[in-house]
Design an enzyme around this catalytic site. Structure first.
Site, PDB file in Angstrom:
ATOM      1  N   HIS A  43       0.843  -1.194   0.000  1.00 42.12           N
ATOM      2  CA  HIS A  43       0.000   0.000   0.000  1.00 42.12           C
ATOM      3  C   HIS A  43       0.876   1.242   0.000  1.00 42.12           C
ATOM      4  O   HIS A  43       1.727   1.411   0.868  1.00 42.12           O
ATOM      5  CB  HIS A  43      -0.939  -0.029   1.215  1.00 42.12           C
ATOM      6  CG  HIS A  43      -1.952  -1.120   1.112  1.00 42.12           C
ATOM      7  ND1 HIS A  43      -2.394  -1.837   2.187  1.00 42.12           N
ATOM      8  CD2 HIS A  43      -2.608  -1.611   0.016  1.00 42.12           C
ATOM      9  CE1 HIS A  43      -3.285  -2.728   1.780  1.00 42.12           C
ATOM     10  NE2 HIS A  43      -3.428  -2.617   0.462  1.00 42.12           N
TER      11      HIS A  43
ATOM     12  N   GLU B  84       1.158  -4.620  11.342  1.00 38.31           N
ATOM     13  CA  GLU B  84       0.609  -3.279  11.079  1.00 38.31           C
ATOM     14  C   GLU B  84       1.304  -2.333  12.057  1.00 38.31           C
ATOM     15  O   GLU B  84       0.981  -2.312  13.237  1.00 38.31           O
ATOM     16  CB  GLU B  84      -0.903  -3.263  11.308  1.00 38.31           C
ATOM     17  CG  GLU B  84      -1.683  -4.167  10.348  1.00 38.31           C
ATOM     18  CD  GLU B  84      -2.221  -3.410   9.139  1.00 38.31           C
ATOM     19  OE1 GLU B  84      -1.764  -2.271   8.875  1.00 38.31           O
ATOM     20  OE2 GLU B  84      -3.105  -3.955   8.456  1.00 38.31           O
TER      21      GLU B  84
ATOM     22  N   GLU C  44       1.817   3.730   3.018  1.00 40.99           N
ATOM     23  CA  GLU C  44       2.286   3.137   4.261  1.00 40.99           C
ATOM     24  C   GLU C  44       3.816   3.106   4.292  1.00 40.99           C
ATOM     25  O   GLU C  44       4.440   2.038   4.362  1.00 40.99           O
ATOM     26  CB  GLU C  44       1.663   1.741   4.424  1.00 40.99           C
ATOM     27  CG  GLU C  44       0.137   1.838   4.514  1.00 40.99           C
ATOM     28  CD  GLU C  44      -0.607   0.494   4.447  1.00 40.99           C
ATOM     29  OE1 GLU C  44       0.037  -0.561   4.542  1.00 40.99           O
ATOM     30  OE2 GLU C  44      -1.849   0.535   4.290  1.00 40.99           O
TER      31      GLU C  44
ATOM     32  N   HIS D  48       2.822  -3.612   6.730  1.00 43.66           N
ATOM     33  CA  HIS D  48       1.815  -2.590   6.459  1.00 43.66           C
ATOM     34  C   HIS D  48       1.805  -1.630   7.633  1.00 43.66           C
ATOM     35  O   HIS D  48       2.513  -1.833   8.628  1.00 43.66           O
ATOM     36  CB  HIS D  48       0.413  -3.214   6.332  1.00 43.66           C
ATOM     37  CG  HIS D  48       0.197  -3.994   5.076  1.00 43.66           C
ATOM     38  ND1 HIS D  48      -0.634  -3.550   4.059  1.00 43.66           N
ATOM     39  CD2 HIS D  48       0.703  -5.180   4.665  1.00 43.66           C
ATOM     40  CE1 HIS D  48      -0.634  -4.447   3.086  1.00 43.66           C
ATOM     41  NE2 HIS D  48       0.167  -5.448   3.423  1.00 43.66           N
TER      42      HIS D  48
HETATM   43  O1  0X9 Z   1      -6.581  -4.195   4.497  1.00 42.07           O
HETATM   44  C1  0X9 Z   1      -5.418  -4.592   4.356  1.00 42.07           C
HETATM   45  O2  0X9 Z   1      -4.956  -4.960   3.288  1.00 42.07           O
HETATM   46  C2  0X9 Z   1      -4.484  -4.594   5.559  1.00 42.07           C
HETATM   47  N1  0X9 Z   1      -4.697  -3.419   6.350  1.00 42.07           N
HETATM   48  S1  0X9 Z   1      -4.237  -1.964   5.763  1.00 42.07           S
HETATM   49  O3  0X9 Z   1      -4.755  -0.950   6.619  1.00 42.07           O
HETATM   50  N2  0X9 Z   1      -2.648  -1.852   5.820  1.00 42.07           N
HETATM   51  O4  0X9 Z   1      -4.688  -1.841   4.433  1.00 42.07           O
HETATM   52  C3  0X9 Z   1      -4.770  -5.785   6.428  1.00 42.07           C
HETATM   53  C4  0X9 Z   1      -4.776  -7.099   5.732  1.00 42.07           C
HETATM   54  C5  0X9 Z   1      -4.744  -8.207   6.723  1.00 42.07           C
HETATM   55  N3  0X9 Z   1      -5.550  -9.312   6.339  1.00 42.07           N
HETATM   56  C6  0X9 Z   1      -6.820  -9.453   6.797  1.00 42.07           C
HETATM   57  N4  0X9 Z   1      -7.356  -8.625   7.630  1.00 42.07           N
HETATM   58  N5  0X9 Z   1      -7.473 -10.492   6.349  1.00 42.07           N
HETATM   59 ZN    ZN Z   2      -1.667  -1.817   4.050  1.00 40.12          ZN
END
Ligand code: 0X9
Ligand code: ZN
Ligand code: CA
Ligand code: CA
Length: 609
Positions: free
Chosen positions: A188, A392, A191, A319
């Protein structure tokens, strides 16, 4: 020939149009608070607003509020959804730009937390730009040619930028038979702390090789791969629109047509791709657009092909933010991999320094389909199974996507141990699970005294994916105030992956110079593959302990209980425990202390005076 020219013209046209768009104004992103009656309302919200990502659910009054970042497009979706919401920051990039610039004092404070020399500040709000990242990789290769490869392109982005990979290991240019580990960042584009965290640990490995036994062991016995910028187009887009940092573009830069851009790379992996609209979106303008097909994007194709060409066992996909360490499955809450116990045990160990919350991704955060971790773990035919996590990095309310400059290095440093632990995990990883000190001479009095011979009974647990053989252990000290005549090595032992071994009678003698009190430094030395590793046993008491304070929490009379402290008897150690809210929940934003009424009562026997 004419066909070729036409094709060329089309190509040039595509290049021009993409560079025109790169200059286009970035869409606006807002911080939004959505009112929910129940915490579980998040699922309904995610179904109605498919672009939802990065949600933080907080308690508020009698209900809940979901705090999130939405693009204009997804905000319009929310407006149509019927949920009550409030826009708290209308334009996040503008809010970022309005922050006062970092002072020299703040930058110095950040650097003071650093344990490396090579990592510093970049020119984009303190973060390295794409080109600056490449210059850092080149600097590493120039300074440590025996430990790191030159950068290697594993493919190109949508706009034709290279995706760069480097490898850290002994004999880095040789493919040796060592457990393989992968670290990625910047799926992303908004980030940047993900990339900072990875580069920082790379310098830590390079700078401490040959002096730090743990780093030396890992570099010698692992192959560590790094892809610090997985989405260069999105990152460069943010550089272009917001050169001082604060750009909020998330996806890659695929031209979806209709003036819509970008696929979310973390919804484009092939495992459970497009399972439902709850964890990814089919709408191209959405922030979580999954793309036209699994692995439709050149960026995810490149990392897929790379992973399939190797035998990677363990992955961190960095992330930001939320202080989390997430692992599969991510596609559905309450569904666990057969390796849930392995994930839980090693996640606990990985977070021992930073205290991040860990767990199954959909349980802890939200369900997602087509994310990287599910593919690394779930795809076991075209490549071996790889244990994969999403850390994260950064606190929810205060750090956000563009943490202040004085936070960059502390946030990277707080993940260093987790990064080393991932490398350990890929091979053999002995950790002390429990130990007991036994007095071995004369009548035991329950504690160690200077000059006393003793023995340690030790339980070692192998948290790693490979077994170990012919290891030996003995007791040493790392603290001059706790001198120890090192005992003899134990008999050689072996230890399978995920198994424990008990080693009894590790004899040692405490020196007469040992200082009384609580002392750090008693440690186990483990000899493994010709390397000596130190595992601390924590703090031990030397001499007769003096109790300065004791209260078994059976009554509150000696305490000022503030507003609401009392005794609880459910789920506590006997007889009761002090609890901040013995009957139910307490309100938000309340500071409530339990304070002793009398400070110290020193009782003295009259016979002493
Ligand atoms: O949404 C995402 O891709 C990740 N969070 S972010 O805020 N960096 O975009 C988290 C992905 C982790 N996987 C799951 N939650 N299934
Ligand atoms: Zn992310
Ligand atoms: Ca090697
Ligand atoms: Ca004793």
């Amino acid at each position: 020939m004419r066909f070729l020219i036409v094709a060329l013209c089309l190509l040039v046209g595509a290049l021009i149009s993409s560079s025109v768009h790169a200059q286009a104004v970035a869409p606006r992103y807002s911080e939004v608070r959505v009112t929910l009656a129940e915490r579980s309302g998040l699922r309904a919200l995610a179904e109605r607003v498919p672009g939802l990502d990065h949600v933080d659910v907080q308690k508020e009054g009698s209900g809940f509020v979901a705090v999130t970042v939405l693009s204009e497009h997804d905000l319009a979706g929310l407006a149509a959804s019927g949920f009550a919401y409030e826009v708290t920051v209308p334009d996040l990039a503008a809010a970022y730009a309005a922050r006062p610039p970092a002072t020299e004092g703040e930058r110095a404070a950040g650097l003071a937390a650093s344990r490396v020399d090579g990592f510093g500040y970049g020119s984009m709000g303190g973060y390295y730009t794409f080109d600056e990242v490449l210059a850092k990789l080149d600097e590493m290769a120039a300074d440590y040619p025996d430990l790191i490869t030159e950068r290697v392109s594993i493919g190109q982005s949508w706009e034709g930028r290279d995706l760069w990979m480097v490898k850290i290991s002994d004999n880095p240019d040789v493919d040796e038979d060592e457990p393989e580990v992968l670290y990625t960042a910047l799926h992303h584009a908004r980030e940047p702390q993900s990339m900072a965290t990875v580069l920082y640990t790379m310098f830590y490995l390079l700078e401490n090789y040959g002096t730090d036994p743990e780093v030396t062991y890992l570099v010698d016995h692992r192959e560590l791969y790094f892809v610090p910028v997985l989405n260069p187009d999105g990152y460069v887009f943010n550089e272009t629109t917001d050169p001082n940092g604060g750009g909020f573009w998330r996806k890659n830069r695929r031209d979806n047509g209709g003036n819509s851009f970008g696929v979310d790379p973390n919804r484009n992996y092939g495992y459970e791709w497009g399972r439902d609209e709850n964890g990814s979106s089919s709408a191209p303008s959405s922030e979580t657009y999954r793309g036209p097909g699994p692995f439709s994007e050149p960026e995810t194709q490149a990392i897929r092909d790379f992973a399939e060409s190797r035998e990677i066992r363990a992955v961190f996909n960095y992330h930001s933010y939320s202080n989390l360490l997430l692992h599969p499955w991510g596609y559905e809450a309450g569904v666990y991999t057969p390796d849930q116990d392995v994930f839980a045990a090693i996640s606990a160990d990985m977070t021992r320094i930073n205290g991040y919350e860990y767990g199954q991704a959909a349980d802890v955060l939200y369900a997602v389909n087509g994310d990287s971790d599910d593919w690394y773990y779930g795809e076991q035919e075209t490549k071996p199974k790889a244990f994969s996590w999403t850390p994260e990095v950064g606190r929810r309310s205060t750090d956000g996507f563009w943490p202040d400059q004085d936070r960059i290095i502390p946030l990277a440093e707080e993940n260093r141990v987790a990064n080393l632990t991932l490398a350990w995990f890929a091979g053999a990883y002995p950790q002390v699970q429990a130990f007991e000190i036994v007095e071995t001479h004369g009548a035991p009095n329950g504690h160690l005294d200077p000059g006393e011979p003793a023995a340690v009974s030790l339980t070692l647990h192998n948290l790693g994916l490979e077994g170990l053989a012919d290891a030996r252990a003995r007791i040493v000290s790392t603290n001059p105030a706790l001198p120890v005549e090192a005992g003899a090595f134990s008999a050689p032992f072996s230890l399978d992956s995920q198994e424990s071994v008990e080693i009894e009678g590790l004899a040692f003698t405490l020196g007469f110079g040992a200082q009384l009190g609580i002392q750090d430094g008693l440690a186990v030395e483990i000899e493994l593959d010709g390397t000596t590793l130190i595992r601390s046993l924590g703090r031990v008491a030397i001499g007769t302990p003096v109790a300065v304070f004791e209260d078994d929490a059976s009554e509150t009379e000696a305490w000022d209980t503030g507003t609401g402290w009392g005794l609880a008897s459910a789920n506590t150690s006997p007889p009761t425990s002090f609890a901040d809210s013995p009957s139910g929940s307490y309100p938000n934003n309340v500071m409530n202390a339990l304070t002793p009424i009398t400070r110290w009562v020193v009782k003295r026997h009259s016979s002493i005076s």
